[in-house]
Write an enzyme that holds these catalytic residues in place. Structure first.
Site, mmCIF file in Angstrom:
data_model
loop_
_atom_site.group_PDB
_atom_site.id
_atom_site.type_symbol
_atom_site.label_atom_id
_atom_site.label_comp_id
_atom_site.label_asym_id
_atom_site.label_seq_id
_atom_site.Cartn_x
_atom_site.Cartn_y
_atom_site.Cartn_z
ATOM 1 N N LEU A 65 34.481 -19.991 -45.054
ATOM 2 C CA LEU A 65 33.436 -19.000 -44.783
ATOM 3 C C LEU A 65 32.561 -19.467 -43.620
ATOM 4 O O LEU A 65 32.603 -20.631 -43.233
ATOM 5 C CB LEU A 65 32.594 -18.809 -46.052
ATOM 6 N N PRO A 66 31.743 -18.559 -43.063
ATOM 7 C CA PRO A 66 30.989 -18.932 -41.863
ATOM 8 C C PRO A 66 29.980 -20.070 -42.049
ATOM 9 O O PRO A 66 29.981 -21.018 -41.261
ATOM 10 C CB PRO A 66 30.270 -17.625 -41.478
ATOM 11 N N THR A 96 32.396 -25.129 -42.303
ATOM 12 C CA THR A 96 31.466 -26.133 -41.773
ATOM 13 C C THR A 96 30.066 -25.741 -42.227
ATOM 14 O O THR A 96 29.541 -24.705 -41.800
ATOM 15 C CB THR A 96 31.511 -26.164 -40.235
ATOM 16 N N LYS A 171 31.930 -34.072 -39.485
ATOM 17 C CA LYS A 171 32.310 -32.861 -38.735
ATOM 18 C C LYS A 171 31.185 -32.456 -37.766
ATOM 19 O O LYS A 171 31.438 -32.050 -36.627
ATOM 20 C CB LYS A 171 32.613 -31.741 -39.737
ATOM 21 N N LYS A 246 25.172 -22.527 -34.994
ATOM 22 C CA LYS A 246 24.952 -22.942 -36.388
ATOM 23 C C LYS A 246 25.219 -24.440 -36.540
ATOM 24 O O LYS A 246 24.432 -25.180 -37.123
ATOM 25 C CB LYS A 246 25.891 -22.154 -37.312
#
Ligand code: NAD
Length: 297
Positions: A65-66, A96, A171, A246
């Site tokens: 998902l975003p 992420t 990440k 983001k």
């Protein structure tokens, strides 16, 4: 063979699910986009009516998902998925998101007897399509060993970064570097072109010189220098400016909580922010070149 519930079939989740189908897994899938669901159905996945419906008989649940808020909303709260996931199932979130959110959701999963891993990926949409992603995993060893056969059908490298949340921290470090690297690459190419150089020639030179880097060599931001990259298809698909924004916001949060200094990461966040405000939020992040071209007149 395990039955997998796959939730989130966007630019990354779509091709990842496709590779699991190719490997012979049965999949129940859910996304908010009817077009994404139709594409997965055409490849042999079973389309569920809801995320709850998708996980009902799952041995493994994967989400892609975003951002943090989508993952929290999916798993936690009154209407959350956790109570509906069968006991013993393994939950793998590949989105992420903030390390703290990954830890919170995984603790809530553990309280229900479920093992949950954070397993964000690197390698972009091309890596997702070619099943060559790098998985950066946070969580228990035993969970990772259970996940390994499935992850290996979608990726080539699997790293164990540490306990829950560590995958997300690693990440974010990588993506901050990528965001900075893309701006530097675009800036160098725009400078060369503004002074009469051919972007192909300049790219060849820098690819064999000390400026070489992933953004230049595999994801060139200048249109038509490289085939099959977003820059050569109007910056469509790929990794959105708003998703990079983001991730750089997550890097800022991590810097605050770890009392680290990230001057270039902050500058990169501001530049992608300006680009997004100018209307480019949905374009691939390599379109930052356009902002620099405009700035240089
Ligand atoms: P995307 O926006 O293309 O896809 C997200 C999908 O999630 C969409 O199809 C959306 O409809 C679906 N969705 C949102 N909320 C949902 C819900 N509640 N239930 C079901 N489906 C829902 O994003 P993407 O590019 O696939 O990226 C996904 C994640 O992977 C992000 O966290 C991103 O930062 C990360 N990532 C992306 C790339 C890349 O190159 N695109 C590379 C590495 C990591």
């Amino acid at each position: 063979m395990s039955h997998i519930a796959f939730i989130g079939l966007g630019n990354m989740g779509g091709p990842m699910a496709q590779n699991l189908l190719k490997a012979g897994y049965t999949l129940s899938v859910f996304d908010l986009s009817p077009a994404a669901l139709q594409a997965a159905a055409d490849l042999g996945a079973t389309v569920a009516m809801s995320a709850m419906d998708a996980v009902r008989h799952a041995d493994i649940v994967i989400s892609m998902l975003p951002a943090s808020r989508h993952v929290e909303a999916l798993y936690l709260g009154e209407a959350g998925l956790l109570p509906h996931i069968p006991q013993g199932a393994l939950v793998i979130d590949c989105s992420t998101i903030a390390a703290q959110t990954a830890k919170t959701v995984s603790q809530a999963a553990a309280a229900r007897g479920l093992v949950m891993l954070d397993a964000p990926v690197s390698g972009g949409t091309a890596g997702a399509a070619a099943a060559t992603l790098t998985f950066i995993v946070g969580g228990e060893d035993a969970g990772l060993e259970r996940a390994r056969p499935v992850l290996s059908k979608m990726g080539k490298n699997i790293f164990h970064a540490g306990p829950s949340g560590a995958g997300q921290t690693a990440k974010i470090c990588n993506n901050m570097l990528l965001g900075i690297q893309m701006i530097g690459t675009a800036e160098a190419l725009a400078l060369g072109v503004a002074n009469g150089l051919d972007p192909h020639v300049l790219s060849d030179i820098m690819s064999k010189s000390s400026g070489r880097n992933w953004a230049l060599e595999l994801y060139n931001p200048y249109p038509d220098v490289m085939e099959n990259v977003p820059a050569s298809r109007g910056y469509r698909g790929g990794f959105g400016v708003d998703l990079m924004l983001k991730d750089l916001g997550l890097a800022t949060e991590a810097a605050l909580s770890g009392q680290a200094s990230i001057p270039l990461g902050e500058m990169a966040r501001n530049l992608y922010g300006l680009h997004s405000k100018a209307g480019a939020g949905g374009l691939d992040f390599s379109s930052i070149l356009q902002l620099l071209q405009k700035a240089k007149g």
